[in-house]
Design a protein around this motif. Sequence first.
Motif, short mmCIF file in Angstrom:
data_model
loop_
_atom_site.label_atom_id
_atom_site.label_comp_id
_atom_site.label_asym_id
_atom_site.label_seq_id
_atom_site.Cartn_x
_atom_site.Cartn_y
_atom_site.Cartn_z
N TYR A 278 54.75 13.75 -87.00
CA TYR A 278 53.50 14.25 -87.56
C TYR A 278 52.57 13.07 -87.83
O TYR A 278 53.00 12.02 -88.31
N ALA A 279 51.28 13.28 -87.53
CA ALA A 279 50.23 12.40 -88.01
C ALA A 279 49.61 13.04 -89.23
O ALA A 279 49.69 14.26 -89.42
N LYS A 280 48.97 12.23 -90.06
CA LYS A 280 48.30 12.77 -91.24
C LYS A 280 46.80 12.52 -91.10
O LYS A 280 46.36 11.38 -90.95
N ALA A 281 46.04 13.61 -91.13
CA ALA A 281 44.58 13.51 -91.05
C ALA A 281 44.03 12.93 -92.34
O ALA A 281 44.74 12.83 -93.35
N ALA A 282 42.76 12.58 -92.32
CA ALA A 282 42.13 11.97 -93.49
C ALA A 282 42.18 12.87 -94.72
O ALA A 282 42.23 12.39 -95.85
N ASP A 283 42.19 14.19 -94.50
CA ASP A 283 42.24 15.13 -95.62
C ASP A 283 43.67 15.54 -95.98
O ASP A 283 43.87 16.46 -96.76
N GLY A 284 44.65 14.86 -95.39
CA GLY A 284 46.04 15.11 -95.72
C GLY A 284 46.74 16.14 -94.86
O GLY A 284 47.96 16.35 -95.01
N VAL A 285 46.03 16.81 -93.96
CA VAL A 285 46.64 17.82 -93.10
C VAL A 285 47.61 17.14 -92.12
O VAL A 285 47.27 16.13 -91.49
N ARG A 286 48.80 17.71 -91.99
CA ARG A 286 49.80 17.18 -91.05
C ARG A 286 49.58 17.78 -89.67
O ARG A 286 49.43 18.99 -89.53
N LEU A 287 49.60 16.89 -88.66
CA LEU A 287 49.35 17.29 -87.27
C LEU A 287 50.56 16.97 -86.43
O LEU A 287 50.91 15.80 -86.22
N ALA A 288 51.23 18.00 -85.94
CA ALA A 288 52.39 17.80 -85.07
C ALA A 288 51.92 17.31 -83.71
O ALA A 288 50.95 17.83 -83.15
N HIS A 289 52.60 16.29 -83.19
CA HIS A 289 52.24 15.80 -81.85
C HIS A 289 53.48 15.56 -81.01
O HIS A 289 54.59 15.41 -81.52
N GLN A 290 53.26 15.53 -79.69
CA GLN A 290 54.35 15.46 -78.71
C GLN A 290 53.99 14.44 -77.63
O GLN A 290 52.85 14.43 -77.15
N THR A 291 54.94 13.63 -77.24
CA THR A 291 54.70 12.60 -76.24
C THR A 291 55.73 12.73 -75.12
O THR A 291 56.92 12.94 -75.36
N ARG A 292 55.26 12.61 -73.87
CA ARG A 292 56.14 12.67 -72.70
C ARG A 292 55.69 11.59 -71.71
O ARG A 292 54.51 11.24 -71.63
N GLY A 293 56.62 11.11 -70.90
CA GLY A 293 56.30 10.22 -69.80
C GLY A 293 56.00 8.79 -70.23
O GLY A 293 56.10 8.43 -71.40
N GLU A 294 55.65 7.99 -69.23
CA GLU A 294 55.36 6.58 -69.44
C GLU A 294 54.05 6.23 -68.74
O GLU A 294 53.68 6.86 -67.75
N GLY A 295 53.37 5.22 -69.24
CA GLY A 295 52.14 4.76 -68.61
C GLY A 295 51.00 4.73 -69.60
O GLY A 295 51.19 4.77 -70.82
N PHE A 296 49.78 4.65 -69.07
CA PHE A 296 48.60 4.59 -69.93
C PHE A 296 48.47 5.90 -70.69
O PHE A 296 48.68 6.98 -70.12
N PRO A 297 48.09 5.88 -71.96
CA PRO A 297 48.03 7.12 -72.74
C PRO A 297 46.96 8.08 -72.24
O PRO A 297 45.83 7.69 -71.95
N LEU A 298 47.35 9.36 -72.15
CA LEU A 298 46.43 10.43 -71.78
C LEU A 298 46.59 11.54 -72.82
O LEU A 298 47.64 12.17 -72.91
N VAL A 299 45.54 11.76 -73.60
CA VAL A 299 45.56 12.83 -74.61
C VAL A 299 45.06 14.11 -73.97
O VAL A 299 43.96 14.16 -73.39
N LEU A 300 45.85 15.16 -74.06
CA LEU A 300 45.52 16.47 -73.53
C LEU A 300 45.19 17.39 -74.70
O LEU A 300 46.03 17.62 -75.57
N ILE A 301 43.96 17.92 -74.73
CA ILE A 301 43.49 18.70 -75.87
C ILE A 301 43.36 20.17 -75.46
O ILE A 301 42.61 20.50 -74.54
N ALA A 302 44.08 21.02 -76.15
CA ALA A 302 44.16 22.44 -75.80
C ALA A 302 42.92 23.21 -76.24
O ALA A 302 42.08 22.73 -77.00
N GLY A 303 42.85 24.45 -75.76
CA GLY A 303 41.73 25.32 -76.08
C GLY A 303 41.85 25.99 -77.43
O GLY A 303 42.83 25.83 -78.16
#
Length: 259
Positions: free
Chosen positions: A3-28
């Motif tokens: 989990y990451a913690k946003a500035a207002d304290g909200v916890r954000l679950a995140h998932q990482t796969r693969g290797e290489g340069f980071p690519l953030v995929l943002i859902a709808g």
Amino acid sequence: MPYAKAADGVRLAHQTRGEGFPLVLIAGQSNNHHWWDGIRADFHGTHRTITFDHRGTGDSDKPDIPYSTPGFADDVIAVLDDLGIGRADIYGTSMGGRVAQWVAARYPERVRALVLGCTSPGGRHAVDRGADIRRSLADPATAGQALKDLMYTPAWLETHPGPYQTLGDPAMPAYARRRHLLASHRHDAWDALPGIAIPTLVVHGSDDRFNPAANAPLLAERIPDSRLLMIPGARHAYFEEFRHIASPAVREFLASVDD
């Protein structure tokens, strides 16, 4: 689950796969990271893919407070900070593309390349979906099938019976769904777009009526030196149904960007 913690304290679950340069995929809108399940592996030859659950979805916290697309962009940065990533490629689709616009506009030093899929600039300059579509989505008797038809072609639906990962997080609280809808509806990045100096690819399906295809050239014309790819016959979920076109095009674009 990290989990990451946003500035207002909200916890954000995140998932990482693969290797290489980071690519953030943002859902709808009203979707969690499973939005990307069908295609994220397409980028693992070159990228480390990072997804996260928007606040209000998935394993992230679900506060009953106002949401906004700039606020969602701040959440993206919180995830990058938690992972110790200074700079990444950003690929957002639908409301995720609206969020990606703000990531690039507000945090340009954190973005190497930008891909905006099936999205719009928002505000009075955007082309809104038709009243018939709004009615069909508002009616519980027709909303489910209407959304499938807006996402995919009849041929795809006939040969791919599901489950579909682009129709919303089924466990999302009703209040959070409303707050996502309002955040997306209030998005307006028109004035910020000319200031984006990051290499940008705009991708859209030519037959998208959910987020009308006319929004794609608006974005491409508004963002300096951006590229436009219209995929013939594709609807809103072009990235999944037409992945054989979209994923190679996005990979080629990202490979063309200098570090």
